[in-house]
Design a protein around this motif. Structure first.
Motif, PDB file in Angstrom:
ATOM      1  N   VAL A 298       0.857  -1.178   0.000  1.00 14.71           N
ATOM      2  CA  VAL A 298       0.000   0.000   0.000  1.00 14.71           C
ATOM      3  C   VAL A 298       0.898   1.234   0.000  1.00 14.71           C
ATOM      4  CG1 VAL A 298      -1.812   1.270   1.203  1.00 14.71           C
ATOM      5  CG2 VAL A 298      -1.812  -1.226   1.244  1.00 14.71           C
ATOM      6  N   TYR A 330      -4.757   6.099  -1.058  1.00 14.57           N
ATOM      7  CA  TYR A 330      -3.710   5.097  -1.224  1.00 14.57           C
ATOM      8  C   TYR A 330      -3.782   4.451  -2.610  1.00 14.57           C
ATOM      9  CZ  TYR A 330      -3.581   5.369   3.887  1.00 14.57           C
ATOM     10  OH  TYR A 330      -3.495   5.812   5.171  1.00 14.57           O
ATOM     11  N   VAL A 332      -2.838   0.531  -4.178  1.00 16.06           N
ATOM     12  CA  VAL A 332      -2.615  -0.827  -3.701  1.00 16.06           C
ATOM     13  C   VAL A 332      -2.114  -1.690  -4.854  1.00 16.06           C
ATOM     14  CG1 VAL A 332      -3.646  -2.815  -2.558  1.00 16.06           C
ATOM     15  CG2 VAL A 332      -4.477  -0.523  -2.034  1.00 16.06           C
TER      16      VAL A 332
END
Length: 844
Positions: A298, A330, A332
């Motif tokens: 992440v 974020y 990922v």
């Protein structure tokens, strides 16, 4: 507006009684009626895919897309609404994605047109073009990664743009310069995040905010007002504005031009950050033949070159994952560690979380006040060996240009999405801004001189390529050309007579630089034209003085911790500071006169370090060298730990087996093969006396998450105990009591369960460690009928009205009503629950 939305819900219910015309390929619509896409339309040759030439048309995409594949021409249309010589009216476009066209949607001479839940993504030219049109509503739309998001053309009036995202475009809204007055255009509660959010060469008039009122705005704040004004470089008005009262509204208005102001611009505010933990969860898929551990990463930034993951977790194999984070935006990604070294290497299967239809780049995951589910990742094996084609585009200056400015804007495009782009600038690599096929960097504050540069790019398969090398000269005139600059140099600063020194007359052309080497000289300048920006300073040859300050440990310290915080100050600002750590240089954090770096995760041992610093004049200096020992004791220092191993469990002694003696200065350990051994511990002091060693067991700690929570009947619920741990051993079993009579014991931390009826269930996890100790944790899980928001165990018109109120903004966002999985409640969810109520779809 409320009547409009509820009326739309009722209209959607009764539209099923109207004969709908299916659209399966590019076509022309010449008759009024209700049309819907029956599938994705992918066409790389059509000049126009859907051409609407009549009034009174509803085109429902039903979540499908119109894909022009990879259009490189700006005169190709995804959807065209226009008929020569006529004015069209009453057009609705809904629930459709238009991508990879020259122009996504083109409207000309149209009135009363509505775009709801339309996604215009990655089109070569404009996402939407409006010309000679009026009474236009654009709501709950995503307009992203186009060259221009929306072009408002001549004689376009009465536009309402609301609850939409205009992001990732070079220009967000472009006002054409054919007229100066655009009456009754209302634009509020939108997110703008573009290189240039609004562009126009003329003054224009628009209303950019509604009145301040309670309600969840588009970035999750508590008040409706204006728009959120971000930029990719995070220096937009909403990125930097002050919000002292923490209401999510900037304290000052945002002036767009002389006649347009957003009086209530939105911001995330300056309240303390929410440090509560939320989860990002989804599923990792892999269909290849390689094998290895699966890792989730992440990031705050795109997961490419140079970025360090904030969160990193091993999930072993493809399947479900859940990772806890605090609030933030974020990215990922996941990879398969084929080489077994715990890091990603070129060629290993890799994938990024993509939450928007057919994006080739990672999507930002916005975690704000709630957990995010459905963040799925597919790992792909690298089989592409063709390097990308990277091309300089405007406003990048051509090679051998001479510019009278202090900046060079470098802009490139590529024929395929890039994972990263690096600007090689006079031999130094700098990471560029951008994403996908467009990358840029503005090099500012440049002095006069020659600058040489090129751009390297790496595609998603790991192939590198570069542009040609360009050389550009910055030449900014010091004073106006063809004037004489007279310089008088004297050893006496108070005596500026020519007889006491010497005179230099220079014909000033451009970019002239004068250096005075000694500080006790004074420069006297005369010219018959005013000087512009001349600054002469004596050269600095004195190195900076750099000093260790607290909490840096003193030399020869012995610390019982796993980190060393290095902190320095200097007597003048530094351009950079380097920590020499056991012979390796590491760039420190900080600016000006204060620099620091925290070295964490240290094993026991001796660490040697010092700090080098360079001042603004280029002079280097360093601190003294310090030596610090990390020593975290297992027992008190100064003792010898003797391990006696014996096959006789009743009488361990050195005579019956063998012994290992360790000097205890760290958390030492010894690994033994499986078998019938017993370990006897004795502590021998300096006089060889025997000390008793007692080993006590610490209770394990039970921690688990439930996703989703609350849940719905017949929905698979994931229970994840991966964060459970045993301080002095390991967990051997997880026992789950799901509260519905089902109790399951497993040695795996993740399990799923399905509830067949609604209710409030107490879920209890009991963990057992390798010494038999246990610990339990209980949580409440609410299971309801999906779509039942008034708690009567069925879906009725009251639930449809509830979703309508959310779409309107009269109720806060409730992601239980996010039936189409795009992490917000929109008109598509309202349509789905309406269809479900009358039995036209089988499930929500």
């Amino acid at each position: 507006m409320l009547r409009l939305v509820i009326g739309l819900a009722i209209l959607l219910i009764f539209l099923t009684n109207v004969s709908a015309t299916e659209v399966t390929s590019c076509t022309t619509i010449s008759s009024p009626g209700y049309y819907h896409l029956a599938n994705d339309i992918v066409n790389s040759t059509a000049t126009t895919c859907i051409w609407i030439k009549t009034s009174d048309v509803i085109l429902d995409g039903r979540g499908y897309k119109i894909d022009g594949v990879s259009s490189s021409s700006s005169n190709r249309y995804g959807i065209l609404v226009y008929k020569s010589g006529e004015s069209l009216t009453n057009i609705t476009l809904a629930n459709i994605t238009v991508t990879n066209w020259g122009m996504g949607v083109y409207l000309q001479n149209v009135s009363h047109i509505t775009l709801i839940n339309v996604h215009l993504i990655d089109n070569y030219g404009d996402g939407i073009i409006l010309k000679s049109s009026n009474n236009i509503t654009i709501k709950n739309c995503s307009i992203a990664d186009n060259d221009v998001g929306i072009t408002i053309g001549y004689y376009t009036r009465n536009l309402t743009l609301v609850d939409s995202e205009v992001v990732g475009n070079y220009i967000g809204i472009n006002y054409e310069n054919t007229v100066e007055y655009y009456p009754n255009n209302t634009i509020y509660n939108n997110i703008f995040n573009n290189t240039k959010n609004v562009y126009s060469q003329v003054n224009f008039y628009s209303v950019w905010n509604t009145t301040k009122q309670a309600g969840t705005n588009i970035i999750g704040g508590s008040y409706l007002g204006g728009n959120a004004w971000f930029t990719p470089s995070r220096d937009g008005f909403s990125d930097t504005c002050i919000d002292d009262d923490g209401d999510g509204i900037c304290d000052t208005p945002y002036n767009i031009n002389a006649h347009s102001t957003d009086y209530l611009p939105l911001t995330y505010g300056n309240a303390p950050p929410d440090l509560s933990e939320y989860s990002i969860s989804g599923t990792v898929y892999y269909y290849g033949t390689q094998s290895g551990e699966i890792y989730i990463e992440v990031f705050y930034e795109m997961p490419w070159e140079g970025a360090a993951p904030l969160y990193f977790e091993n999930i072993s194999a493809p399947g479900s994952y859940s990772i806890n984070v605090t609030e933030g935006i974020y990215y990922v990604s996941a990879f398969m560690d084929v080489n077994g070294n715990g890091t990603y290497d070129e060629g290993e299967p890799f994938g990024v979380a993509i939450n928007r239809t057919d994006w080739s780049m990672a999507d930002a995951i916005n975690v704000r006040g709630t957990s995010v589910t459905g963040v799925d990742i597919t790992l792909y094996e690298s089989q592409d060996t063709t390097p990308p084609v990277i091309t300089f585009v405007a406003p990048t200056p051509t090679s051998n240009s001479v510019l009278s400015q202090s900046y060079i804007f470098v802009n490139v495009t590529s024929n395929e999405p890039l994972a990263t782009a690096l600007l090689e600038w006079n031999g130094v690599n700098i990471t560029m801004n951008g994403r996908g096929t467009n990358w840029y960097l503005n090099m500012t504050g440049l002095s006069n001189g020659v600058y040489q540069f090129r751009v390297y790019g790496r595609d998603l398969a790991g192939n590198w390529n570069s542009t040609e090398v360009r050389s550009v000269t910055i030449s900014t005139p010091l004073v106006e050309d063809n004037y004489v600059l007279r310089i008088l140099v004297t050893a006496n600063p108070s005596d500026m007579e020519e007889d006491n020194g010497f005179v230099i007359d220079l014909t000033v052309i451009s970019g002239m630089c004068i250096i005075i080497e000694e500080e006790n000289y004074r420069l006297h300048l005369t010219s018959n034209k005013q000087l512009r920006g001349l600054s002469v300073q004596p050269s600095d040859t004195t190195p900076p003085v750099i000093t260790f300050v607290a909490p840096t440990p003193t030399s020869n310290s012995v610390l019982s911790q796993s980190y060393i915080f290095v902190n320095v100050t200097s007597n003048e600002p530094l351009a950079t500071a380097l920590l020499e750590w056991n012979g390796v240089n590491i760039t420190m954090n900080g600016r000006g006169t204060n620099w620091y770096l925290n070295m964490t995760g240290l094993s026991n041992g001796v660490y040697q370090f010092r700090v080098y610093g360079r001042d603004l004049a280029g002079n280097w200096n360093s601190t003294e060298v310090r030596n610090v020992t990390i020593s975290t004791p297992l027992v008190e220092g100064g003792y010898i730990l003797t391990l006696s191993l014996s096959s006789d469990f009743s009488r361990p002694s050195e005579e019956d087996g063998y012994a290992i003696s360790l000097v205890i200065i760290s958390r030492a350990g010894h690994v033994f093969e499986e078998g019938g051994y017993r370990i006897h511990l004795a502590l021998q002091g300096l006089k060889s006396t025997i000390a008793k060693a007692q080993v006590s067991n610490t209770q394990p700690v039970a921690i688990f998450t439930i996703i989703p929570s609350p849940a719905t009947i017949n929905e698979e619920v994931e229970f994840n105990a991966s964060l459970s741990y045993d301080p002095d051993g390991f967990i051997v079993d997880y026992t789950w009591n799901f509260g519905d009579g089902n109790i399951t014991t497993t040695n795996q931390p993740i399990i799923t369960h399905v509830y067949s009826s609604s209710g409030n269930y107490t879920v209890t996890l009991t963990v057992i460690d390798n010494d038999g100790s246990t610990n339990s944790l209980s949580k409440l899980l609410v299971v309801a009928v999906k779509g039942d928001f008034n708690d009567n165990n069925e879906v009725d018109i009251g639930d449809v009205s509830y979703v309508a109120y959310i779409v309107l903004g009269k109720m806060p966002q409730d992601l239980r009503a996010d039936f189409n999985g795009n992490r917000r409640v929109d008109i598509g969810d309202l349509a789905k629950i309406a269809y479900y109520l009358i039995g036209k779809v089988d499930e929500l």
